[in-house]
Design a protein around this motif. Structure first.
Motif, short mmCIF file in Angstrom:
data_model
loop_
_atom_site.label_atom_id
_atom_site.label_comp_id
_atom_site.label_asym_id
_atom_site.label_seq_id
_atom_site.Cartn_x
_atom_site.Cartn_y
_atom_site.Cartn_z
N UNK A 217 -1.74 5.90 -9.81
CA UNK A 217 -0.66 5.47 -8.91
C UNK A 217 -0.94 5.76 -7.45
N UNK A 218 -1.91 6.62 -7.17
CA UNK A 218 -2.26 6.91 -5.79
C UNK A 218 -3.26 5.87 -5.33
N UNK A 219 -2.76 4.89 -4.61
CA UNK A 219 -3.62 3.82 -4.11
C UNK A 219 -4.00 4.16 -2.67
N UNK A 220 -5.17 4.73 -2.51
CA UNK A 220 -5.61 5.16 -1.18
C UNK A 220 -5.91 3.98 -0.27
N UNK A 221 -6.33 2.84 -0.84
CA UNK A 221 -6.63 1.69 0.02
C UNK A 221 -5.36 1.19 0.72
N UNK A 222 -4.27 1.15 -0.03
CA UNK A 222 -3.01 0.69 0.57
C UNK A 222 -2.55 1.68 1.64
N UNK A 223 -2.66 2.98 1.35
CA UNK A 223 -2.25 3.97 2.34
C UNK A 223 -3.12 3.90 3.59
N UNK A 224 -4.44 3.72 3.42
CA UNK A 224 -5.32 3.58 4.57
C UNK A 224 -5.00 2.31 5.36
N UNK A 225 -4.65 1.23 4.66
CA UNK A 225 -4.29 0.00 5.36
C UNK A 225 -3.02 0.20 6.18
N UNK A 226 -2.06 0.94 5.61
CA UNK A 226 -0.83 1.20 6.35
C UNK A 226 -1.10 2.04 7.59
N UNK A 227 -1.96 3.03 7.47
CA UNK A 227 -2.29 3.87 8.63
C UNK A 227 -3.02 3.05 9.68
#
Length: 154
Positions: A91-101
């Motif tokens: 559930x931890x999608x780092x790509x989406x979080x990096x895209x948001x940042x």
């Protein structure tokens, strides 16, 4: 080799054993040691069988390796499908979080679907020093105040 003993260390142990016990007593010492190891192994096997027999048929597949905390945790937490830990881990999608940042740094607004849309004011205005500044939630650029000083962070 075995037990973290290298070949030179093994040769040194053999030479030391010959010097301590002598060449005529060394075969007898080796036989006694092998007999002792065999008896200890038989004792541990019989103790394990006795414990399994006393536990009953519901523990017939009990493995004593599971008593090791590392093996216990691996078997019951990481490999157990009922707990849903794999779903949580995935559930931890780092790509989406990096895209948001990245979108926040570039001054783009994040829509509810997680995709970015350009800010109505355009890209972030460059700061007086020449670097881009992210916009606040209300769309205004922050003042040129120095960042807060945190003594605990340094």
């Amino acid at each position: 080799m075995f037990f973290d003993i290298g070949p030179l260390e093994l040769i040194a142990l053999v030479i030391l054993a010959i010097l301590v016990f002598g060449p005529e007593k060394l075969p007898k010492v080796i036989q006694d040691t092998a007999r002792f190891i065999r008896k200890v192994r038989e004792f541990s096997d019989s103790a394990r069988d006795d414990i399994r027999r006393e536990l009953g048929p519901e523990f017939k597949d009990f493995d004593f390796e599971d008593l090791n905390p590392r093996n216990f945790a691996r078997k019951h937490l990481l490999e157990n499908e009922d707990l849903g830990l794999k779903e949580i881990r995935n559930g931890f999608d780092l790509r989406q979080e990096l895209a948001e940042v990245t979108d926040a740094v570039n001054g783009r607004e994040i829509t509810s679907g997680g995709s970015s849309a350009p800010s109505p004011d355009g890209p972030a205005a460059p700061a007086p020093g020449g670097s881009a500044v992210d916009l606040r939630k209300d769309g205004t650029a922050p003042r040129n105040d120095p960042p807060p000083y945190d003594a605990d962070a340094t």
